[in-house]
Design an enzyme around this catalytic site. Structure first.
Site, PDB file in Angstrom:
ATOM      1  NE  ARG A  45      -3.201  -0.283   2.770  1.00 37.86           N
ATOM      2  CZ  ARG A  45      -3.234  -0.449   3.987  1.00 37.86           C
ATOM      3  NH1 ARG A  45      -2.401   0.954   4.595  1.00 37.86           N
ATOM      4  NH2 ARG A  45      -2.972  -1.288   4.822  1.00 37.86           N
ATOM      5  CE1 TYR A  71     -17.680  14.531 -12.855  1.00 36.65           C
ATOM      6  CE2 TYR A  71     -16.359  13.917 -11.131  1.00 36.65           C
ATOM      7  CZ  TYR A  71     -17.108  13.419 -12.109  1.00 36.65           C
ATOM      8  OH  TYR A  71     -17.338  12.233 -12.666  1.00 36.65           O
ATOM      9  CG  ASP A  80     -11.020  18.563 -10.715  1.00 38.38           C
ATOM     10  OD1 ASP A  80     -10.203  18.482 -11.749  1.00 38.38           O
ATOM     11  OD2 ASP A  80     -12.003  18.018 -10.863  1.00 38.38           O
ATOM     12  CE  LYS A 108     -12.802  12.697 -16.374  1.00 40.29           C
ATOM     13  NZ  LYS A 108     -13.774  11.752 -16.434  1.00 40.29           N
TER      14      LYS A 108
HETATM   15  C1  LIG Z   1     -13.541  17.652 -14.086  1.00 45.64           C
HETATM   16  C2  LIG Z   1     -13.531  16.157 -13.354  1.00 45.64           C
HETATM   17  N1  LIG Z   1     -13.019  16.036 -12.287  1.00 45.64           N
HETATM   18  C3  LIG Z   1     -12.892  14.792 -11.979  1.00 45.64           C
HETATM   19  C4  LIG Z   1     -13.489  13.840 -12.370  1.00 45.64           C
HETATM   20  C5  LIG Z   1     -13.282  12.490 -11.628  1.00 45.64           C
HETATM   21  O1  LIG Z   1     -12.657  11.483 -12.497  1.00 45.64           O
HETATM   22  P1  LIG Z   1     -13.034  10.044 -12.246  1.00 45.64           P
HETATM   23  O2  LIG Z   1     -13.892   9.518 -12.961  1.00 45.64           O
HETATM   24  O3  LIG Z   1     -11.719   9.232 -12.442  1.00 45.64           O
HETATM   25  O4  LIG Z   1     -13.305  10.014 -10.770  1.00 45.64           O
HETATM   26  C6  LIG Z   1     -14.175  14.114 -13.779  1.00 45.64           C
HETATM   27  C7  LIG Z   1     -14.733  13.004 -14.431  1.00 45.64           C
HETATM   28  O5  LIG Z   1     -15.626  13.154 -15.276  1.00 45.64           O
HETATM   29  C8  LIG Z   1     -14.113  15.323 -14.182  1.00 45.64           C
HETATM   30  O6  LIG Z   1     -14.815  15.563 -15.348  1.00 45.64           O
END
Ligand SMILES: Cc1ncc(COP(=O)(O)O)c(C=O)c1O
Length: 370
Positions: free
Chosen positions: A35, A89, A161, A186
């Site tokens: 871990r 998000y 983010d 992404k």
């Molecule tokens: C702006 C943004 N932040 C975070 C995430 C979260 O990523 P994950 O799907 O890997 O949890 C997304 C996913 O669509 C996103 O669009």
């Protein structure tokens, strides 16, 4: 080997009791237990840390959402208040509303365009601010230096983010942010075949982030780390292509008679273009359009027949995606009066003329309904 080996491990064996005791005294000195990661994990963490000037370290998470939730838990405690951008998000919001609230941590939502006016939303209980710039549905750019200056003066932690920009397009720690998060899912992984998140912190926040990650038990597989490292090798090239194609398509859409506006911060028509030019080193491939008329059911005529755009969540992969968006279902602090539905586009690596021809035919089908 050019690349680090894919080292899968739960158990690490120690030769002697002295070796075991040395590891217990300094668990971060080398291999300890799965871990805490292996060389494969550290190679990816180190690369991500190097991409963020001012960072002390990076932790990996099983998803982007886990990176966000752990960063928040690392800095908040009962009685604290969290400010969340209204452009966040949606799962970041639901975490705050459904899991932080019962722990006694209240979330309040603020206008992403507030800038230094964030001070008006703060109370003496505010301990953290969640930023997202641009918002991944509505594409407002936040005035990061203005917000972080106010936050730092009051000892409030800022967490961003940074998935849209990646560190190649925006370096948040250099603008005063404390923790920079990416859904590596992404652009960094880039091939729509895995989920992973990362959080990169300043020296002040790094010990808390590291401890919270370990205590919450997060771990990612070494095989996925190797895939994300592979994605990182081509990130700069792919982002350039995503950016160029998206801008070409955004400009074409701006002059299309069915389109009311295009939300892409690199366009001079975008309301936050000046902030974008000041803080970002470039753009990526995700943006949205607002149509002049119609409502969500009408969008089926546009999107169902697209040949090159898949209908799906996520973005940042090699393939183009389309998603109708309903902002007013999500937002609580701000409202936007729009004449028609919002369509989000993630522009992939396909031929840009093919993508334009596909959208052209889709918009003609859309128009034919009125
Ligand atoms: C702006 C943004 N932040 C975070 C995430 C979260 O990523 P994950 O799907 O890997 O949890 C997304 C996913 O669509 C996103 O669009």
């Amino acid at each position: 080997m050019v690349n680090p080996p894919v080292a899968r491990a739960s158990t690490i064996l120690f030769e002697t009791l002295a070796d075991l005791d040395a590891a217990i005294r300094d668990p971060d000195a080398g291999l300890y237990y799965g871990r805490r990661g292996t060389q494969t994990h550290w190679a990816l963490e180190d690369a991500l840390t190097q991409l963020e000037p001012g960072a002390a370290g990076t932790k990996l998470f099983p998803s982007g959402v886990a990176a966000i939730t752990t960063s928040l838990l690392a800095v908040l405690k009962a009685g604290d208040e969290l400010l969340v951008t209204d452009s966040a998000y949606e799962p970041s919001r639901t975490f705050a509303d459904h899991l932080l609230a019962p722990l006694g941590i209240a979330a309040r939502y603020y206008d992403p365009r507030c800038g230094a006016g964030i001070v008006d939303v703060m109370s003496e209980k505010t301990r953290a601010i969640l930023l997202e710039s641009p918002g991944s549905l509505s594409f407002e750019i936040q005035d990061l230096p203005a917000i972080t200056q106010v936050a730092r003066a009051r000892g409030i932690t800022t967490i961003i983010d940074n998935t849209w920009a990646t560190p190649l397009r925006l370096q948040p720690l250099a603008l005063g942010v404390d923790i920079s998060i990416q859904a590596l899912t992404k652009y960094v992984a880039g091939h729509s075949d895995l989920l992973m998140g990362s959080a990169t912190a300043t020296p002040e926040l790094w010990p808390r982030l590291k401890a919270a990650t370990y205590r919450l038990g997060h771990h990612v597989g070494a095989d996925d780390c190797a895939l994300v490292l592979r994605g990182l090798r081509t990130l700069a090239l792919r982002l350039d292509r995503h950016e160029q194609s998206a801008l070409a398509i955004a400009r074409w859409l701006e002059s299309h008679p069915a389109v009311d506006r295009v939300w892409h911060p690199a366009l001079p028509s975008h309301p936050d273009h000046a902030l974008f030019k000041r803080d970002f080193a470039g753009a990526t491939g995700l943006f949205a359009i607002v149509l002049k008329q119609g409502s969500r059911p009408h969008t089926a005529a546009l999107i169902d027949g697209l040949r090159h755009f898949g209908i799906g969540f996520s973005w940042g992969g090699y393939e183009s995606l389309v998603l109708p968006v309903e902002l007013d279902r999500i937002r609580t602090a701000t409202r936007t009066d729009l004449p028609g539905p919002i369509i989000r586009l993630s522009i992939g690596l396909e031929d840009v003329d093919d993508l334009i021809a596909d959208l052209d035919a889709g918009l003609a089908r859309y128009q034919a309904q009125f």
